[in-house]
Design an enzyme around this catalytic site. Structure first.
Site, short mmCIF file in Angstrom:
data_model
loop_
_atom_site.label_atom_id
_atom_site.label_comp_id
_atom_site.label_asym_id
_atom_site.label_seq_id
_atom_site.Cartn_x
_atom_site.Cartn_y
_atom_site.Cartn_z
NE ARG A 1 2.02 -5.02 11.59
CZ ARG A 1 3.01 -4.81 10.71
NH1 ARG A 1 4.15 -5.42 10.82
NH2 ARG A 1 2.82 -3.98 9.71
CE LYS B 1 -2.23 -1.01 3.89
NZ LYS B 1 -1.64 -2.31 4.28
NE ARG C 1 7.69 -3.18 6.30
CZ ARG C 1 6.39 -2.90 6.29
NH1 ARG C 1 5.82 -2.43 5.20
NH2 ARG C 1 5.65 -3.12 7.36
NE ARG D 1 -4.48 -1.32 10.17
CZ ARG D 1 -3.33 -0.81 9.72
NH1 ARG D 1 -3.25 0.43 9.31
NH2 ARG D 1 -2.26 -1.55 9.70
NE ARG E 1 6.32 -0.81 10.55
CZ ARG E 1 5.15 -0.68 9.92
NH1 ARG E 1 5.10 -0.09 8.75
NH2 ARG E 1 4.04 -1.15 10.44
#
Ligand code: AMP
Length: 243
Positions: free
Chosen positions: A196, A32, A152, A107, A185
């Site tokens: 998540r 996104k 990531r 969300r 992160r």
């Protein structure tokens, strides 16, 4: 070849003004943020990432940041009430008058209802000349998501994103542009990632039905190469059809 197709589509789109609200919806790691940045450049409207705004609040130690951190660290959603105030403040800023790209908001179904009411009731006169809100949903294979999220890394200096599995830096753990040590992160660690993804299935996936019933859902295959996803997103926004 793909990128010239994308450039051609983007070339035509440069003429378009008043895009209206674009809602990017998909699991964490679906791309996104990456697609939001392309849309921001193409249409000249801002990317609004509630995750980024919350992280900024956490790093600045604001009251909102202190409250949000507990939830974010464990991979669950921040309560809707905290998000509404933040979203209302951001959406009321002057750069949103011709449209905006929402990345990570709404969300939950209550957040989607809140947004519909907010956009309908507020004095968003300028948005009336724009297209109605479109919702772009990215569908990505579960294992691909795990690989994207666990790999990531980002550069704290220039913001460039890497993936240690899929797009590693030339020197391990160092940014190609400025040599800064890359960071991960806190919520991209494997134990938080599974929370998540569960939260997404339970709370966010029902939004697909919410928007499908209202004829606003455009579904995109997010497993394709990034340039192909971009050209599909641009075409979907322009022509309002799923690809
Ligand atoms: P993201 O960067 O979009 O993956 O968001 C990181 C974290 O911020 C999420 O795991 C949530 O804890 C929180 N968050 C971001 N956006 C929202 C939202 N719209 N509603 C509730 N929590 C959010």
């Amino acid at each position: 070849m793909e990128s010239s197709a994308t450039d051609a589509v983007k070339g035509q789109l440069k003429m378009v003004t008043g895009v209206g609200p674009v809602i990017l919806f998909g699991p964490p790691g679906a791309g996104k943020g990456t697609q939001a940045k392309v849309l921001m450049e193409t249409y000249g409207i801002p990317q609004i990432s509630t995750g980024d705004i919350l992280r900024e609040n956490v790093s600045q130690g604001t009251e909102l940041g202190k409250k949000a951190k507990v939830y974010m660290d464990s991979g669950v959603y921040v309560p809707d009430e905290l998000v509404y105030e933040m979203a209302a403040g951001r959406l009321s800023q002057a750069d949103c008058v011709k449209g905006f790209i929402l990345d990570g908001f709404p969300r939950t179904v209550p957040q989607a209802t809140w947004l519909d009411t907010f956009l309908g009731n507020r004095a968003f006169e300028t948005l009336k000349d724009c297209r109605p809100a479109v919702v772009v949903m990215f569908k990505v294979d579960y294992n691909a998501l795990l690989q994207r999220l666990t790999g990531r890394r980002s550069c704290p200096t220039c913001g460039r994103i890497y993936n240690v599995h899929l797009a590693p830096p030339r020197v391990p753990d160092k940014c190609d542009c400025d040599g800064s040590p890359l960071i991960q992160r806190a919520d991209d660690h494997v134990n938080v990632i599974s929370e998540r993804l569960k939260e997404y299935e339970k709370q966010t996936l029902p939004l697909a039905d919410y928007y499908r019933k209202r004829g606003r859902l455009l579904e995109i295959d997010g497993d394709q190469p990034v340039e192909k996803v971009t050209s599909d997103v641009l075409r979907a926004i322009e022509h309002g059809n799923s690809l």
